[in-house]
Structure formats: C-alpha cells, structure tokens
Design an enzyme around this catalytic site. Structure first.
Site, PDB file in Angstrom:
ATOM      1  N   LYS A 293       0.831  -1.206   0.000  1.00 20.29           N
ATOM      2  CA  LYS A 293       0.000   0.000   0.000  1.00 20.29           C
ATOM      3  C   LYS A 293       0.869   1.261   0.000  1.00 20.29           C
ATOM      4  O   LYS A 293       0.621   2.207  -0.765  1.00 20.29           O
ATOM      5  CB  LYS A 293      -0.934  -0.017   1.225  1.00 20.29           C
TER       6      LYS A 293
ATOM      7  N   GLN B 291      -4.633  -1.446   9.625  1.00 22.01           N
ATOM      8  CA  GLN B 291      -4.575  -2.789   9.044  1.00 22.01           C
ATOM      9  C   GLN B 291      -5.120  -3.822  10.034  1.00 22.01           C
ATOM     10  O   GLN B 291      -4.765  -3.822  11.209  1.00 22.01           O
ATOM     11  CB  GLN B 291      -3.123  -3.118   8.652  1.00 22.01           C
TER      12      GLN B 291
ATOM     13  N   ASP C  65     -11.206   2.595   4.109  1.00 15.68           N
ATOM     14  CA  ASP C  65     -11.530   1.166   4.115  1.00 15.68           C
ATOM     15  C   ASP C  65     -13.043   0.941   4.025  1.00 15.68           C
ATOM     16  O   ASP C  65     -13.493  -0.157   3.718  1.00 15.68           O
ATOM     17  CB  ASP C  65     -11.089   0.538   5.450  1.00 15.68           C
TER      18      ASP C  65
END
Ligand code: L34
Length: 294
Positions: free
Chosen positions: A54, A98, A121
């Site tokens: 990422k 994460q 997200d």
C-alpha cells in the site's frame, strides 16, 4: 473450456495510471496531493507485506503517505488517541488501520473512532450503512476491486446469479451488498454461503459468478463450478516458503483444475490482491476531493 485469466496486476496498473493523471491535475490546482496513513500494529508477516504494498503504491502515485508502525502491546487507548491525531490532521485524507488487530484491542471500537470522511476502508458503520442503502461514498477496497475486475473483464453482472462463499465483514457481506444494488456492474441475484450452509456445492454449482473468500486453500474444486462460470478467488493463503525464502501463496480455488471448466478466472497471486491496494488509492483520492471541495 479453458478459462480466460483476468490479471489483477494488469487491471490495477491501468487504474493506477488513471489515478496518477488525476492526482497530477489536482496537484496543479491545489498545490497538494492526497494524504494516506496506514497504521500497522505488530509485525504479522502477511500484514507487513500488504501494508508495504500500500505504501509503495501510494508513493508511486505521488501521495503524501505515512507508514505508522506501532508495537504489538500498544494499549487500546493509545491507538484511539493516535487515530484522533490523524482525524485532526488536515494533510491526511485517508486513515487505514490494518486488520487483524491484537486480541486485547476492540476492533469495532477502533473502526468507530475513524472519521467516516477519512474512512478509506469503508469499515465504519456509517459507511457500511451507506453502502447497504446504495449511497456509498467509499466502497470497501477488496469488494470494490472485485467489482472492477468483473466490469473490466467484460463479465455481464445484470441478472447473473452471484454466489459468495464466506460472510466476513471485509469481503463476503459487502460484496453481496454491492452486487445486489440496482446499478451498473451489479444488479445481480445474490446467494451467500458460509460455514452454516448445508451442501455448499449445491449453490456454488448454480453460480454464474462465483466469489470465493473462504480462507481455505484449494477449497473450491472443479466439480463445484458450473461450466463457463466467472470465478473470482479472494483467498491469499500462505502455504509454505519457496526455496528463495519467500511466502508460497495459494488461493481458495483449485486453479489448475477449475481453469479448465470456468469461463473466466482470477489467479493468486496477481488477482484480487493488487486490486485491493489500488482501490485504496482510489478511495484516498476520493477523500481528498471531498476535502478540497468542502
Ligand atoms: N484494514 N485490513 C484493512 N483493510 C484491508 O483492505 C485489509 N486487507 C485484507 C487484510 N486486512 C485488511 C488487505 O489489505 C487483505 N488485504 C490484502 C491486500 C493486498 C494483498 C492481499 C490482501 C496483495 O497484495 N496480495 C498479493 C500478494 C502479496 C504477498 O505476496 O503477500 C497478490 O498478488 O495477491
């Protein structure tokens, strides 16, 4: 029939080019670029690999990007305070924590703490709710990547029977909700099967589009797939190490045999994974545009 293989790596590259063009134009107008922070708690090897991907992509696109590593034993309170700091930081448009988090931290509480406008997200309940009613601002990255692969792979979704294997909050539930919207790249009939389902194969064999996020290597065998179906393999299972010491990966689909029966199939690696990363960039760009248009 031998399936057409859709390369997520290739589709992701195209989308990143589109994003880069837009970022450059916006930078000229506003003299700043999208800001993304990825927060990693601990050192789970898979998470390290994904977050590294990422950050690398964010840098390639000229984003202002921060990798914030925190120790495994960080307290829940300290993590919540860290999120608050980035909520209040104008240079940051997207905040990603994460998953999974260590057991002593309440994941739901953490996801609630992220400002929904920076929730790239789309895991905050506000964004989950928006998605369900068809008003999604951000779509969760993996499901958005799956939809994009179907569209760019030329798969007809309208009227198709989509069978989703797995009911996780990250993949199964959101992709089911996306595919049933009355929308382009969707408008499908959706069935979700899971560990509580009796005779899963009965349903998978009915799928025009089979989306598998079971987390079990080679779980879907050729006898479970309809001739000519589109098969999207979301699984990334670490099944050992290569002689070079790299992780050996396998999807949830028995690729070698299923590709002889399916019409379209995605590989692992190089399928949904790179798309997940790219859709995160797309969401961060969208968050940036929201902030400059305020
Ligand atoms: N908060 N947590 C949050 N957001 C997410 O969107 C994720 N996910 C899942 C796990 N936790 C998360 C990811 O980022 C899964 N995931 C993810 C991201 C990237 C890749 C796979 C899963 C990926 O790049 N896969 C490569 C192989 C990478 C490797 O070698 O390890 C592929 O080609 O499939």
């Amino acid at each position: 029939m031998t399936a057409k293989i859709i390369s997520g790596t290739e589709v992701a590259r195209q989308i990143r080019e589109e994003i880069l063009t837009e970022v450059k134009a916006l930078e000229k107008m506003y003299n700043k670029t999208p800001g993304l922070v990825t927060i990693l708690v601990g050192e789970n090897p898979a998470s390290v690999s994904y977050v590294t991907g990422k950050q690398k992509t964010a840098k390639e696109l000229g984003f202002h990007s921060i990798q914030d590593n925190q120790p495994m034993d960080i307290s829940e309170e300290d993590l919540l305070n860290l999120i608050e700091k980035y909520n209040n930081d104008d240079s940051i448009n997207g905040i990603l924590v994460q998953l999974p988090l260590p057991k002593h931290i309440n994941e739901t509480k953490v996801l609630y703490a992220i400002n929904p406008d920076k929730d790239v997200d789309a895991f905050h309940p506000v964004n989950v709710g928006r998605l369900v009613i068809g008003e999604g601002v951000f779509l969760p990255c993996t499901p958005a990547g799956i939809q994009e692969l179907l569209v760019r792979g030329g798969v007809e979704t309208s009227g198709a029977h989509v069978v989703v294997v797995g009911r996780s909050n990250i993949v199964g539930k959101p992709i089911a909700n996306i595919m049933l919207q009355k929308d382009k790249g969707a408008n499908s009939t959706v069935t979700v099967v899971h560990t509580g389902t009796k005779d899963i194969a009965k349903y998978t064999r009915m799928a025009d589009i089979l989306i598998v996020a079971a987390g079990r290597p080679n779980y879907i065998t050729a006898d479970m797939v309809k001739e000519g179906a589109a098969v999207i393999d979301v699984g990334v299972n670490r099944i050992g190490t290569t002689p070079e010491g790299k992780a050996k990966l396998a999807g949830d689909v028995d690729f070698e045999n299923v590709k002889e029966k399916a019409g379209i199939i995605t590989p692992v690696p190089g399928g949904v994974g790179p798309m997940t990363i790219t859709m995160l960039m797309k969401n961060t760009l969208a968050a940036f545009k929201l902030s400059v248009n305020k």
